[in-house]
Design an enzyme around this catalytic site. Structure first.
Site, PDB file in Angstrom:
ATOM      1  CB  SER A 141      -0.913  -0.009   1.241  1.00 29.03           C
ATOM      2  OG  SER A 141      -0.157  -0.290   2.401  1.00 29.03           O
TER       3      SER A 141
ATOM      4  CG  HIS B 185       1.777   1.742   4.609  1.00 33.13           C
ATOM      5  ND1 HIS B 185       0.538   1.827   4.001  1.00 33.13           N
ATOM      6  CD2 HIS B 185       1.997   2.960   5.156  1.00 33.13           C
ATOM      7  CE1 HIS B 185       0.043   3.043   4.192  1.00 33.13           C
ATOM      8  NE2 HIS B 185       0.915   3.755   4.881  1.00 33.13           N
TER       9      HIS B 185
ATOM     10  CD  GLU C 210       1.135   7.415   5.595  1.00 36.36           C
ATOM     11  OE1 GLU C 210       1.036   6.272   6.090  1.00 36.36           O
ATOM     12  OE2 GLU C 210       1.613   8.387   6.207  1.00 36.36           O
TER      13      GLU C 210
ATOM     14  CG  ASP D 244       1.724  12.953  18.492  1.00 43.05           C
ATOM     15  OD1 ASP D 244       1.677  12.287  19.547  1.00 43.05           O
ATOM     16  OD2 ASP D 244       2.368  12.605  17.480  1.00 43.05           O
TER      17      ASP D 244
ATOM     18  CG  PHE E 225       9.852  13.459   8.771  1.00 39.71           C
ATOM     19  CD1 PHE E 225       9.281  14.668   9.087  1.00 39.71           C
ATOM     20  CD2 PHE E 225       9.614  12.924   7.508  1.00 39.71           C
ATOM     21  CE1 PHE E 225       8.506  15.362   8.172  1.00 39.71           C
ATOM     22  CE2 PHE E 225       8.841  13.592   6.581  1.00 39.71           C
ATOM     23  CZ  PHE E 225       8.291  14.812   6.918  1.00 39.71           C
TER      24      PHE E 225
HETATM   25  P1  FAD Z   1      -1.579   4.927  20.829  1.00 37.59           P
HETATM   26  O1  FAD Z   1      -1.635   3.544  20.333  1.00 37.59           O
HETATM   27  O2  FAD Z   1      -2.716   5.424  21.653  1.00 37.59           O
HETATM   28  O3  FAD Z   1      -0.221   5.057  21.683  1.00 37.59           O
HETATM   29  C1  FAD Z   1       0.275   6.312  22.098  1.00 37.59           C
HETATM   30  C2  FAD Z   1       1.151   6.141  23.343  1.00 37.59           C
HETATM   31  O4  FAD Z   1       0.340   5.838  24.472  1.00 37.59           O
HETATM   32  C3  FAD Z   1       2.174   5.009  23.276  1.00 37.59           C
HETATM   33  O5  FAD Z   1       3.309   5.409  23.986  1.00 37.59           O
HETATM   34  C4  FAD Z   1       1.484   3.851  23.968  1.00 37.59           C
HETATM   35  O6  FAD Z   1       2.411   2.944  24.565  1.00 37.59           O
HETATM   36  C5  FAD Z   1       0.646   4.573  25.029  1.00 37.59           C
HETATM   37  N1  FAD Z   1      -0.657   3.910  25.247  1.00 37.59           N
HETATM   38  C6  FAD Z   1      -1.491   3.410  24.311  1.00 37.59           C
HETATM   39  N2  FAD Z   1      -2.618   2.928  24.872  1.00 37.59           N
HETATM   40  C7  FAD Z   1      -2.500   3.129  26.193  1.00 37.59           C
HETATM   41  C8  FAD Z   1      -3.349   2.851  27.299  1.00 37.59           C
HETATM   42  N3  FAD Z   1      -4.554   2.285  27.129  1.00 37.59           N
HETATM   43  N4  FAD Z   1      -2.902   3.196  28.558  1.00 37.59           N
HETATM   44  C9  FAD Z   1      -1.694   3.790  28.727  1.00 37.59           C
HETATM   45  N5  FAD Z   1      -0.842   4.064  27.700  1.00 37.59           N
HETATM   46  C10 FAD Z   1      -1.252   3.760  26.459  1.00 37.59           C
HETATM   47  N6  FAD Z   1      -0.185  11.139  13.221  1.00 37.59           N
HETATM   48  C11 FAD Z   1      -1.046  12.063  12.753  1.00 37.59           C
HETATM   49  O7  FAD Z   1      -1.244  13.081  13.406  1.00 37.59           O
HETATM   50  N7  FAD Z   1      -1.699  11.877  11.573  1.00 37.59           N
HETATM   51  C12 FAD Z   1      -1.559  10.764  10.838  1.00 37.59           C
HETATM   52  O8  FAD Z   1      -2.171  10.635   9.778  1.00 37.59           O
HETATM   53  C13 FAD Z   1      -0.663   9.761  11.297  1.00 37.59           C
HETATM   54  N8  FAD Z   1      -0.492   8.606  10.632  1.00 37.59           N
HETATM   55  C14 FAD Z   1       0.321   7.620  11.133  1.00 37.59           C
HETATM   56  C15 FAD Z   1       0.409   6.397  10.473  1.00 37.59           C
HETATM   57  C16 FAD Z   1       1.220   5.386  10.964  1.00 37.59           C
HETATM   58  C17 FAD Z   1       1.284   4.085  10.222  1.00 37.59           C
HETATM   59  C18 FAD Z   1       1.976   5.598  12.138  1.00 37.59           C
HETATM   60  C19 FAD Z   1       2.895   4.524  12.654  1.00 37.59           C
HETATM   61  C20 FAD Z   1       1.887   6.802  12.825  1.00 37.59           C
HETATM   62  C21 FAD Z   1       1.056   7.823  12.346  1.00 37.59           C
HETATM   63  N9  FAD Z   1       0.895   9.039  13.006  1.00 37.59           N
HETATM   64  C22 FAD Z   1       0.032   9.996  12.526  1.00 37.59           C
HETATM   65  C23 FAD Z   1       1.647   9.311  14.231  1.00 37.59           C
HETATM   66  C24 FAD Z   1       0.847   8.930  15.500  1.00 37.59           C
HETATM   67  O9  FAD Z   1      -0.342   9.679  15.561  1.00 37.59           O
HETATM   68  C25 FAD Z   1       1.706   9.216  16.723  1.00 37.59           C
HETATM   69  O10 FAD Z   1       2.781   8.332  16.777  1.00 37.59           O
HETATM   70  C26 FAD Z   1       0.962   9.249  18.053  1.00 37.59           C
HETATM   71  O11 FAD Z   1       1.872   9.756  19.047  1.00 37.59           O
HETATM   72  C27 FAD Z   1       0.503   7.904  18.544  1.00 37.59           C
HETATM   73  O12 FAD Z   1      -0.585   7.434  17.883  1.00 37.59           O
HETATM   74  P2  FAD Z   1      -1.050   5.911  18.115  1.00 37.59           P
HETATM   75  O13 FAD Z   1      -2.288   5.700  17.376  1.00 37.59           O
HETATM   76  O14 FAD Z   1       0.070   4.983  17.894  1.00 37.59           O
HETATM   77  O15 FAD Z   1      -1.380   5.992  19.704  1.00 37.59           O
END
Ligand code: FAD
Length: 281
Positions: free
Chosen positions: A12, A262, A14, A105, A212
């Site tokens: 895929s 990806h 992005e 974030d 980045f």
């Molecule tokens: P989570 O899975 O919620 O994790 C965030 C942090 O919290 C981690 O340190 C985790 O260990 C901790 N955590 C998770 N769940 C819990 C819980 N229940 N209790 C306590 N701690 C917890 N960012 C953007 O803004 N826009 C985008 O389009 C975007 N696309 C992305 C695509 C990919 C493939 C990746 C890998 C990252 C992308 N990001 C994007 C970046 C991402 O939003 C950041 O890395 C963000 O800080 C974490 O998102 P996450 O969904 O991994 O969060």
């Protein structure tokens, strides 16, 4: 070989939503060129806090209208249940079948975290709202998420997203192949049984890559950094070296059983197209 090799391989690409008319024109061309490679889908990033909401939607709509599958990224931080529900409805009304579900974030200056704290809560919400209508991809961090208290807890938090109903994961980019396989092994020990697809960042621009990487916690190994530094402004050498290093990375990943790749295309055709062809995908 790990159990990831049992999944069919999926490739895929992005994009990010263009910020100008010139950027939009470039993306039309990139889309048409990369579509010829027949990726499974094109995902489109989303600015956390809704900063690119319209841009993401418009780009997703354009991809869908051209007959390709688009997968919007949806980050929940700063969002409410109502705003996320409305966005899901909007995407589903144009035929979206796959979402990349993220926490995101919080942009600086924005205080209100909204109704969701972590991505596992978003996955749970989308499943509760839409059942099995959408495929959900989540993020994974072979080199550990920068805010995670430790590696063990980060894997545990990743498993929460899988248990909440994620269908597959896409990793943050990395250049240490062992980090991926170690992460996959750790997940297997926790009975994770979904494809974990490596995110691949082509090496195009050294200063942008270091910026980045500092932000997202991806490590550029010293030997790669030093060689890139030695090329200075010689763009052709950076591109040639980057192509060689990343092709080799992808090959090792696929040979080791990774269930696809990806590509973070950076809205550019050539780097992804070259990798794709080198790998004979
Ligand atoms: P989570 O899975 O919620 O994790 C965030 C942090 O919290 C981690 O340190 C985790 O260990 C901790 N955590 C998770 N769940 C819990 C819980 N229940 N209790 C306590 N701690 C917890 N960012 C953007 O803004 N826009 C985008 O389009 C975007 N696309 C992305 C695509 C990919 C493939 C990746 C890998 C990252 C992308 N990001 C994007 C970046 C991402 O939003 C950041 O890395 C963000 O800080 C974490 O998102 P996450 O969904 O991994 O969060």
């Amino acid at each position: 070989m790990n159990t990831q090799s049992k999944f069919p391989k999926q490739f895929s690409c992005e994009f990010f939503p263009p910020k100008s008319e010139k950027g939009a024109d470039k993306l039309h061309n990139t889309l048409e060129a990369l579509a010829k490679l027949e990726p499974a889908y094109f995902s489109v990033t989303f600015g956390a806090g809704g900063s690119t909401q319209e841009g993401t939607f418009d780009t997703v709509k354009e991809i869908q209208e051209k007959g390709y599958e688009a997968a919007p990224h949806l980050s929940c931080i700063g969002g409410t249940r109502d705003s996320i529900r409305a966005l899901l409805d909007k995407y589903m009304s144009i035929g979206v079948k796959r979402i990349v579900a993220l926490r995101g974030d919080l942009p600086s200056g924005m205080r209100d975290r909204g109704d969701f704290r972590y991505a596992n809560e978003l996955v749970e919400f989308i499943r509760a709202e839409t059942g099995d209508q959408l495929k959900l991809e989540v993020a994974a961090y072979p080199e550990i998420h920068p805010q995670a208290p430790n590696a063990k807890k980060d894997v545990r938090n990743f498993v929460r997203k899988v248990k909440a109903g994620a269908n597959a994961a896409i990793t943050q980019y990395f250049y240490n192949v062992d980090a991926y396989f170690y992460f996959v092994d750790e997940c297997e020990k926790q009975d994770v049984d979904i494809p974990i697809i490596p995110g691949i960042m082509p090496i195009i621009n050294y200063s942008q890559l270091t910026r980045f990487s500092d932000m997202c916690g991806a490590e550029i190994p010293r030997w790669i950094r030093k060689r890139l530094e030695s090329f200075g402004d010689d763009k052709a050498s950076i591109l040639a070296f980057g192509e060689e290093v990343v092709t080799d990375l992808c090959r090792k990943l696929l040979d080791g059983g990774a269930p696809g790749l990806h590509f973070y295309t950076m809205n550019q055709t050539a780097p992804t197209e070259k990798l794709w062809r080198n790998l004979d995908l």
